[in-house]
Design an enzyme around this catalytic site. Structure first.
Site, short mmCIF file in Angstrom:
data_model
loop_
_atom_site.label_atom_id
_atom_site.label_comp_id
_atom_site.label_asym_id
_atom_site.label_seq_id
_atom_site.Cartn_x
_atom_site.Cartn_y
_atom_site.Cartn_z
N LYS A 164 43.27 -29.47 -48.76
CA LYS A 164 42.42 -29.06 -49.87
C LYS A 164 42.47 -30.08 -51.02
O LYS A 164 41.44 -30.37 -51.64
CB LYS A 164 42.84 -27.67 -50.36
CG LYS A 164 42.51 -26.57 -49.35
CD LYS A 164 43.20 -25.26 -49.68
CE LYS A 164 42.93 -24.23 -48.60
NZ LYS A 164 43.66 -22.96 -48.82
N GLN A 208 48.13 -20.34 -52.79
CA GLN A 208 48.20 -20.41 -51.33
C GLN A 208 49.04 -19.25 -50.78
O GLN A 208 50.16 -19.01 -51.21
CB GLN A 208 48.82 -21.75 -50.91
CG GLN A 208 48.90 -21.94 -49.41
CD GLN A 208 47.53 -22.01 -48.76
OE1 GLN A 208 46.61 -22.63 -49.27
NE2 GLN A 208 47.39 -21.35 -47.61
N ASP A 255 38.84 -18.22 -54.81
CA ASP A 255 39.08 -17.66 -53.48
C ASP A 255 38.20 -16.43 -53.24
O ASP A 255 37.99 -16.02 -52.11
CB ASP A 255 40.54 -17.28 -53.31
CG ASP A 255 41.22 -18.07 -52.20
OD1 ASP A 255 40.51 -18.81 -51.50
OD2 ASP A 255 42.45 -17.94 -52.04
#
Length: 369
Positions: free
Chosen positions: A130, A174, A197
């Protein structure tokens, strides 16, 4: 007189004989005529039966030919492979262009803060990917690496700090987090304006409500819809089946399909006869986490199949000892479906591309305002 009488008698007698003969002749002719008519009728009927038999034979021949052709076409059928890598690359190029415009116009780049706790190899790999993707499109990556035993309160304090930073337009924590940390509590602390997200309860709540638009959509479900649209696959009015009901993919992608006016069925572990439901679907989103669960015989001819699953199965021929497969039997699906995504190389690249797109959208709401 006698002669005349005799002649008369003879004539009369001859006439009687003549009439009798004529009658017999007529009778014979009539009988022959009737026989002839019967013969003609029989010949005509025989001709009709012969024509019908020939027609039936021709029809059977045509049907057999049609079946053979259909079988040949079915054997030769090959679904269109949806290239997730290529589509994701196109989207990244579009994002890079917009980021460049923002920098030129306002002198500021979008910023994405990626928070990782601990040293899980898989998490480290995802985060590295990412961060690299951010660099490629011009998004500034803010790296937050915390130790495995970091207190929950300290992690939440770091999230609050990022919420207040004007150079941060997206925050990604994460997952999974260590067991001593409540994931739901931490995710809820992320500002809804930076929830790239897309899992904040308010974003999911708006996604579930008609006429409401969340600020961000979850990345993987958003990527699934984007794959369909960019492949020219119509969603409106189509019957869609989502296999799986997780908070990460199944639930949000079913809500997204509803917003696109599809008729949606969710198949899960307690669904009876899932095969019959999947077979009716014009669009299948497979996200059950079961390797090659969906067979070719389960798929409707010409259906669009988006395979979200990523499962490792043993493969002695590979150096690693395993290979990645989806929730759909790819080889079988290719013989029936109209479109299908491969694993890997389908949905995976889209998830990262949608994360970058969400970060850009978050920045555009703030920069220049």
């Amino acid at each position: 007189m006698i002669t005349l009488d005799f002649a008369g008698k003879e004539i009369g007698r001859n006439r009687e004989v003549d009439w009798s003969e004529k009658k017999r002749t007529t009778t014979v002719w009539s009988e022959k005529k009737r026989r002839g008519l019967r013969s003609t009728s029989v010949n005509h009927n025989h001709s009709l039966l012969s024509d019908q038999n020939n027609s039936s034979k021709l029809l059977r021949s045509n049907l057999i030919l049609a079946v053979v052709v259909a079988m040949a076409l079915h054997v030769d059928h090959k679904a269109t492979i949806i290239d997730g890598k290529a589509i994701a690359q196109t989207i990244r190029s579009e994002i890079a262009s917009e980021v460049s415009t923002l920098i030129e116009k306002y002198g500021k780049a979008p910023g994405l803060a990626v928070v990782i706790v601990g040293h899980r190899k898989d998490s480290q790999s995802y985060v590295s990917m990412k961060r690299k993707a951010c660099c490629e499109v011009g998004i500034k990556s803010i790296d937050i690496d915390l130790p495995e035993q970091v207190p929950e309160a300290e992690l939440i304090a770091k999230v609050h700090e990022l919420n207040a930073d004007p150079n941060v337009h997206g925050i990604l924590v994460q997952l999974p987090l260590p067991k001593h940390i409540n994931e739901e509590k931490v995710l809820t602390e992320i500002s809804i304006d930076k929830d790239v997200d897309g899992f904040h309860p308010l974003n999911i709540g708006k996604l579930a409500m008609k006429g409401r638009e969340p600020l961000f959509l979850p990345c993987t479900p958003k990527g699934c819809i984007e794959l369909l649209k960019r492949s020219g696959i119509s969603i409106k009015g189509k019957r869609a089946v989502v296999v799986g009901r997780s908070n990460i993919v199944g639930l949000p992608v079913s809500l997204l399909l509803l917003k696109e006016d599809a008729t949606v069925t969710v198949v899960h572990s307690r669904t009876e006869d899932p095969e019959s439901m999947i077979r009716e679907a014009d669009i299948v989103i497979a996200a059950a986490g079961q390797p090659m669960m969906i067979k070719g015989s389960w798929i409707k001819s010409g259906a669009a199949v988006i395979d979200v699953g990523t499962n490792a199965v043993d493969d002695a021929s590979r150096k690693s000892g395993y290979r990645l497969v989806g929730d759909v039997d790819f080889d079988q699906a290719c013989k029936v479906a109209g479109w299908v995504t491969p694993v890997p190389g389908g949905v995976g690249p889209m998830t990262v591309a949608m994360l970058l797109k969400n970060t850009l959208d978050g920045a555009k709401r703030v920069i220049g305002q």
